[in-house]
Design an enzyme around this catalytic site. Structure first.
Site, PDB file in Angstrom:
ATOM      1  N   LEU A  16       0.838  -1.204   0.000  1.00 52.11           N
ATOM      2  CA  LEU A  16       0.000   0.000   0.000  1.00 52.11           C
ATOM      3  C   LEU A  16       0.874   1.256   0.000  1.00 52.11           C
ATOM      4  O   LEU A  16       0.640   2.196  -0.751  1.00 52.11           O
ATOM      5  CB  LEU A  16      -0.916  -0.011   1.234  1.00 52.11           C
ATOM      6  CG  LEU A  16      -1.812   1.212   1.376  1.00 52.11           C
ATOM      7  CD1 LEU A  16      -2.892   1.232   0.308  1.00 52.11           C
ATOM      8  CD2 LEU A  16      -2.462   1.257   2.758  1.00 52.11           C
ATOM      9  N   LYS A 180     -12.317   9.776  -4.870  1.00 54.10           N
ATOM     10  CA  LYS A 180     -12.373   9.746  -6.348  1.00 54.10           C
ATOM     11  C   LYS A 180     -13.182  10.934  -6.867  1.00 54.10           C
ATOM     12  O   LYS A 180     -14.202  11.312  -6.300  1.00 54.10           O
ATOM     13  CB  LYS A 180     -12.985   8.424  -6.819  1.00 54.10           C
ATOM     14  CG  LYS A 180     -12.055   7.245  -6.521  1.00 54.10           C
ATOM     15  CD  LYS A 180     -12.417   6.022  -7.301  1.00 54.10           C
ATOM     16  CE  LYS A 180     -11.573   4.837  -6.894  1.00 54.10           C
ATOM     17  NZ  LYS A 180     -10.413   4.596  -7.759  1.00 54.10           N
ATOM     18  N   ASP A 233     -14.528  -6.807   0.857  1.00 53.50           N
ATOM     19  CA  ASP A 233     -13.424  -6.106   0.204  1.00 53.50           C
ATOM     20  C   ASP A 233     -13.869  -4.788  -0.428  1.00 53.50           C
ATOM     21  O   ASP A 233     -13.195  -3.771  -0.276  1.00 53.50           O
ATOM     22  CB  ASP A 233     -12.790  -7.016  -0.855  1.00 53.50           C
ATOM     23  CG  ASP A 233     -11.496  -6.457  -1.420  1.00 53.50           C
ATOM     24  OD1 ASP A 233     -10.681  -5.951  -0.628  1.00 53.50           O
ATOM     25  OD2 ASP A 233     -11.298  -6.514  -2.656  1.00 53.50           O
ATOM     26  N   HIS A 238     -16.615   0.567  -0.155  1.00 50.03           N
ATOM     27  CA  HIS A 238     -16.611   1.473  -1.311  1.00 50.03           C
ATOM     28  C   HIS A 238     -18.006   1.666  -1.924  1.00 50.03           C
ATOM     29  O   HIS A 238     -18.453   2.780  -2.133  1.00 50.03           O
ATOM     30  CB  HIS A 238     -15.661   0.970  -2.403  1.00 50.03           C
ATOM     31  CG  HIS A 238     -14.257   0.695  -1.940  1.00 50.03           C
ATOM     32  ND1 HIS A 238     -13.669   1.372  -0.906  1.00 50.03           N
ATOM     33  CD2 HIS A 238     -13.312  -0.181  -2.373  1.00 50.03           C
ATOM     34  CE1 HIS A 238     -12.417   0.936  -0.738  1.00 50.03           C
ATOM     35  NE2 HIS A 238     -12.196  -0.015  -1.620  1.00 50.03           N
ATOM     36  N   LYS A 338     -14.558  -1.330 -14.898  1.00 52.96           N
ATOM     37  CA  LYS A 338     -15.570  -0.277 -14.950  1.00 52.96           C
ATOM     38  C   LYS A 338     -16.192  -0.106 -13.571  1.00 52.96           C
ATOM     39  O   LYS A 338     -16.574  -1.065 -12.930  1.00 52.96           O
ATOM     40  CB  LYS A 338     -16.643  -0.679 -15.945  1.00 52.96           C
ATOM     41  CG  LYS A 338     -17.703   0.362 -16.162  1.00 52.96           C
ATOM     42  CD  LYS A 338     -18.529   0.066 -17.407  1.00 52.96           C
ATOM     43  CE  LYS A 338     -19.751  -0.760 -17.072  1.00 52.96           C
ATOM     44  NZ  LYS A 338     -20.589  -0.989 -18.269  1.00 52.96           N
TER      45      LYS A 338
END
Ligand code: BG6
Length: 493
Positions: A16, A180, A233, A238, A338
């Site tokens: 990371l 993002k 995960d 997310h 995507k």
């Protein structure tokens, strides 16, 4: 930004740190976003000298021009390295000594600890940092990375261990999707545009899909992945974060607590996920035999039932969203890369039109950031035929000299500024685990539930399209529509 800041990267020799943390710090440095005279200290167990450390730091940073190469040399001058254990006072005392040395002559001592560490050492490291390295004056902040536990119980345990040493104000829980560009645009698109705001509810929206697809498997990372699976995960964190931003009410302001209060409120209105609304899959060898199946990885147990693909439907029990399915889809080893949000509107009133496709608003998070609306228009000419077209905001075409910051750059900068808006608050984390934990335990405990196989490089398990259709999603494929940018390489735009 606080001058006189030291950023300590713990786990500095790990993946990371090499792939994300140091490149992001360098990106900020190059664009003059780091505080003046900042110092960066790498800390890890690996014994290595300064040169070896810098070699590692540089290995993931691209230097396409001479200027950037020189910048990198300058950046390296601010970096030092010290090796030590994660559970020994002596090691952290050494780190303290090292920091005191490089802080000599400073007015204040501001310290940011970035924990790029495996979860097994989170707790001891956070305790030692508090005991041995907490600054006597100035600010202290600790940045932590997922996994924040594996379920509600373990997440609360972690929280209880951090609590006595670090206040919520000092803790920055990273979910890098919140950094993002397109995810940061969601609140602006929703609340800055009256026409979206007015239709953003169950009266107009039929279903919402949030899709995450990766074209590669878990090769080399199987050991970690098998313990977590795709739901832990990327979905519980997310994708749920994206969902929350799509579904929350208008915050009173853009301040961190106002935003996070609304996020928590919407999460609390969501019942836990029902297993009947979930499908899971695991990838197998690709059809042409060139890519291996998940279980062919030596680090993965042969009997593994770990999902590498999942789709699930979540509901929100409030006035705005009651009855609207939020369909999450995520998978490894699929046919493409995507991440996107797709809001599908309801059918228009029938009568004058027969089978006219639905409007869709698509936010393409990556690659090729774009927002487009699929809409019906008259086909130019003498007939009254309709055609599906789009209003298209493709960033690369619309904004010249586009430079989209890396998610980690944006988040590290926020942490340096002390802005929590794009970090996960304790009650938010708790609410998300509460929603996912019954499902995760159900899947872990019931040995007879095995994921459906799908070939590496495919769209996922064969039942996927029927699954999404059963929640009301209508494929517009019959009209032959395809978003024109789909086939174009980003650099050709
Ligand atoms: C990480 C997951 O959090 O996010 C990975 O652990 C995943 O499995 C990654 O590949 C995706 O991030 P990005 O930024 O590449 O979409």
């Amino acid at each position: 930004l606080k001058e006189d800041t030291v950023v300590v990267v713990l786990g500095a020799s790990g993946d990371l740190a090499k792939k994300k943390t140091f490149p992001a710090l360098f990106g900020l440095y190059r664009n003059s976003y780091l505080p003046k005279d900042v110092k960066i200290v790498g800390y890890a167990r690996t014994k290595m000298d300064h040169e070896e450390f810098l070699k590692r730091v540089k290995s993931y940073i691209k230097t396409p021009t001479k200027e950037i190469e020189q910048n990198l040399e300058q950046f390296c001058k601010m970096c030092t390295y010290i090796s030590g254990q994660y559970d020994k006072d002596e090691s952290f005392n050494e780190l303290e000594k090292h920091m005191q040395e490089i802080e000599k002559g400073q007015k204040e001592t501001n310290r940011i600890f970035y924990m790029a560490l495996p979860p097994s050492v989170f707790i001891p490291v956070s305790e030692h940092l508090k005991r041995c390295c907490y600054p006597k004056s100035g600010i202290a902040r600790i940045i932590i990375e997922k996994p924040f536990g594996k379920d509600l119980g373990s997440s609360r345990e972690l929280d209880r261990a951090l609590r006595p040493n670090w206040t919520e104000d000092e803790i920055f829980r990273i979910d890098h999707y919140l950094g993002k560009e397109m995810v940061k645009n969601i609140l602006i698109l929703r609340f800055g545009n009256e026409f979206f705001g007015a239709t953003w509810n169950r009266n107009h929206i039929d279903n919402v899909q949030i899709t995450f697809k990766e074209p590669f498997g878990t090769e080399g990372r199987g050991g970690y992945f098998d313990e977590f699976g795709i739901i832990r995960d990327v979905m519980q964190n997310h994708l749920l974060q994206v969902l929350t931003l799509l579904a929350m009410e208008r915050p009173i302001s853009f301040s961190a607590e106002d935003i996070r209060d609304e996020k928590v409120r919407v999460l609390r209105g969501m019942p836990s996920i029902e297993p009947k609304n979930v499908i899971i899959g695991q990838y197998e060898k690709s059809l042409d035999g060139t890519n291996p199946g998940y279980k062919e990885d030596d680090t993965v147990p042969k009997e593994s039932r770990c999902p590498t693909f999942a789709s699930m439907v979540l509901y929100i029990k409030n006035e705005r969203w009651d009855g609207v399915p939020f369909i999450l889809k995520a998978g490894k080893a699929l046919n493409e890369q995507k991440t996107e949000v797709r809001i599908q509107y309801k059918d228009v009133t029938s009568g004058i039109f027969k089978d006219i496709p639905r409007n869709e608003l698509v936010m393409r998070v990556q690659p090729n950031e774009s927002v487009y609306i699929k809409m019906n228009s008259k086909l130019p000419g003498l007939s009254m035929q309709t055609v599906v077209t789009e209003l298209d905001l493709t960033y690369r075409r619309r904004f010249s000299d586009l430079k989209i910051p890396e998610a980690y750059e944006s988040l590290i900068l926020d942490a340096l500024k002390g802005d929590h808006s794009n970090f996960v608050r304790d009650d938010e984390l708790d609410a998300s685990w509460r929603m996912f934990t019954p499902l995760l335990h159900y899947l872990d405990d019931n040995k007879e539930i095995v994921p459906m196989g799908y070939p590496y490089g495919s769209r996922g398990p064969a039942v996927l399209d029927d699954f999404t259709a059963s929640y009301g999603y209508k494929f517009a494929d019959a009209s032959g529509y395809q978003w024109p940018q789909t086939q174009i390489e980003p650099n050709k735009l």
